[in-house]
Design an enzyme around this catalytic site. Structure first.
Site, short mmCIF file in Angstrom:
data_model
loop_
_atom_site.label_atom_id
_atom_site.label_comp_id
_atom_site.label_asym_id
_atom_site.label_seq_id
_atom_site.Cartn_x
_atom_site.Cartn_y
_atom_site.Cartn_z
N HIS A 1 0.82 -1.22 0.00
CA HIS A 1 0.00 0.00 0.00
C HIS A 1 0.85 1.28 0.00
CE1 HIS A 1 0.61 -0.54 4.36
NE2 HIS A 1 0.49 0.77 4.44
N ASP A 2 2.00 1.26 0.66
CA ASP A 2 2.82 2.48 0.76
C ASP A 2 4.05 2.45 -0.14
OD1 ASP A 2 1.39 4.14 2.45
OD2 ASP A 2 2.33 3.36 4.28
N HIS B 1 2.27 9.84 -2.65
CA HIS B 1 2.69 8.43 -2.60
C HIS B 1 1.60 7.48 -3.09
CE1 HIS B 1 0.59 8.11 1.35
NE2 HIS B 1 0.65 6.80 1.20
N LYS C 1 5.94 5.49 -1.32
CA LYS C 1 6.82 6.29 -0.44
C LYS C 1 8.29 6.19 -0.85
CE LYS C 1 4.01 6.47 3.79
NZ LYS C 1 3.90 5.98 5.19
N HIS D 1 -5.91 3.61 -0.48
CA HIS D 1 -5.93 3.37 0.97
C HIS D 1 -6.07 4.65 1.80
CE1 HIS D 1 -1.57 4.09 0.47
NE2 HIS D 1 -1.51 4.34 1.76
#
Ligand code: C2E
Ligand code: SIN
Ligand code: SIN
Ligand code: SIN
Ligand code: FE
Ligand code: FE
Length: 392
Positions: free
Chosen positions: A246-247, A275, A250, A301
């Site tokens: 999900h990240d 992100h 980043k 998300h």
């Protein structure tokens, strides 16, 4: 048509009628087509072969050319069996590419040596009495031999396998090659995907110096919530594999923002918000189901049920259920953990926030599922706790 499989018991001693044969093949073909697990495919194949030719035993051997061995998971009563390619009738049939028939293993002259190194040797160890044997090699989609069917002891009064048995088992064998190959391929792809995803998730995690098990916990929370919301087992597993990403976006956020110890300025927060789009763009072009799912989760998300989230400001069910689930899992984990910019919150404070945000930030159903699943959630939190955090 379950009674049919009772033919595997020795007391039934006649060949199948053509319509029974057809029914058996159709039943098994349907089961095999729905099966992605290689062991189960092999086991169904062996059972099908046994029923079709009325054998006492049937084994599907696969060639491991790297180790020069044949192996099987389904020799009845044994978990995994390996034999050298040089030994036994199975290896012989694979080496020559030809099927082999034996009416009586103990009086056969032509294959005496081969049998001594295989079935007869095994008989000595087990006390089994091999009489009739039939081995049929099968090929993969490229036409290379990948294994063989081995049927042992014909259970009808004739006690020998017929040309008809050969034809029927050959039919089953030609089907085996393709099914086994697609199961192997599916397993390999899934393994590869899991590896890529965890590696990428870990890269994102290490870049942001987020606590060690964040990715793992979010995956486990998402899985529990998916099941609690009534999603299928396979959807829950899909989400569990995809949510660690999900990240991932980043990775492209500068350290000065990502690792800032204090509150972000508005400009910095705008950079941070990218992100989601970055993650989506990294993943969106993949044709792989898991990565496609990961793209949705990376993008959505931080959307909110009330439409005040980002990057699109989607409302309610416009947000994919996977996005709504991973969203709450991510916030729970962020709040329950220390971050460079904040200390962990007490559980009560988190639960109060979730109650306040029910129907605002979060889908009410997802909050309810979260509350219902709280014991499981806390168990995951404790099992994957971060022990020592350096550099914070
Ligand atoms: P993250 O740390 O994984 O946080 C995920 C989400 O958890 C946040 O999304 C937010 O919805 C929630 N959250 C985290 N901490 C708090 C909090 O103290 N109070 C409340 N009410 N909610 C919280 P959001 O806000 O979109 O942030 C996305 C990411 O941006 C965060 O991921 C984090 O990496 C970064 N970030 C957000 N605020 C700050 C900040 O003040 N300083 C720094 N250095 N980074 C921040
Ligand atoms: C074979 O003889 O073909 C297989 C090996 C065995 O049954 O032990
Ligand atoms: C088998 O079914 O594994 C081979 C038969 C035998 O042991 O003789
Ligand atoms: C924000 O929502 O403005 C930043 C997240 C936080 O509260 O730390
Ligand atoms: Fe995020
Ligand atoms: Fe996160």
């Amino acid at each position: 048509m379950h009674e049919m499989y009772e033919f595997e018991t020795p007391r039934i001693k006649r060949d199948l009628e053509p319509e029974e044969l057809l029914q058996v093949i159709l039943d098994y073909a349907a089961k095999i087509a729905n099966e992605r697990n290689l062991d189960n495919v092999l086991s169904l194949m062996a059972d099908m072969g046994k029923v079709i030719v009325v054998a006492d035993r049937c084994t599907v051997w696969l060639l491991d050319s790297q180790r020069n061995e044949l192996w099987t998971k389904v020799a009845h009563g044994v978990t995994e069996l390996r034999i050298p390619v040089g030994a036994g009738l199975a290896g012989h049939s694979i080496a020559t590419g030809q099927p082999v028939f034996i009416d009586d293993a103990y009086s056969d002259v032509e294959y005496r040596d081969v049998l001594m190194s295989g079935a007869l040797k095994t008989d000595l160890q087990t006390g089994y009495r091999t009489k009739a044997l039939m081995v049929i090699p099968f090929r993969n989609n490229e036409g290379e031999i990948m294994g063989c069917y081995q049927a042992v002891n014909k259970m009808t009064p004739s006690q020998v396998f017929s040309d008809k048995d050969l034809r029927n088992l050959t039919l089953a064998a030609s089907y085996s090659g393709k099914s086994i190959e697609s199961a192997m391929l599916a397993e390999e792809i899934e393994e590869t995907q899991k590896e890529i995803i965890f590696t990428m998730g870990e890269i994102g995690e290490s870049r942001s110096k987020e606590t060690g098990n964040h990715v793992k916990r979010v995956a486990e929370y998402s899985y529990v919530l998916a099941l609690a919301l009534g999603l299928s087992q396979s959807e829950a597993e899909l989400l569990k594999m995809a949510s660690p990403m999900h990240d991932i976006g980043k990775v492209a956020i500068p350290d000065s923002v990502l690792k800032k110890p204090g509150k972000l300025t508005d400009e910095e927060y705008d950079i941070m918000k990218t992100h989601t789009d970055i993650g989506y763009n990294l993943l969106k072009n993949s044709k792989r189901k898991i990565l496609k799912t990961a793209a949705i989760v990376a993008e959505q998300h931080h959307e909110k049920w009330n439409g005040k989230g980002y990057p699109r400001g989607l409302h309610g069910e416009e947000i994919h259920i996977f996005g709504r689930i991973t969203g709450i899992a991510d916030v729970f984990d962020a709040l329950a953990s220390d971050r460079v910019y904040k200390k962990a919150w007490e559980l009560d404070r988190i639960l109060n926030l979730f109650k306040e945000e029910r129907g605002h930030h979060f889908d009410p159903n997802v909050v309810d599922a979260f509350m219902d699943s709280l014991p499981k959630i806390l168990d995951i939190r404790d099992r994957y706790a971060d022990h020592m955090l350096e550099a914070q």
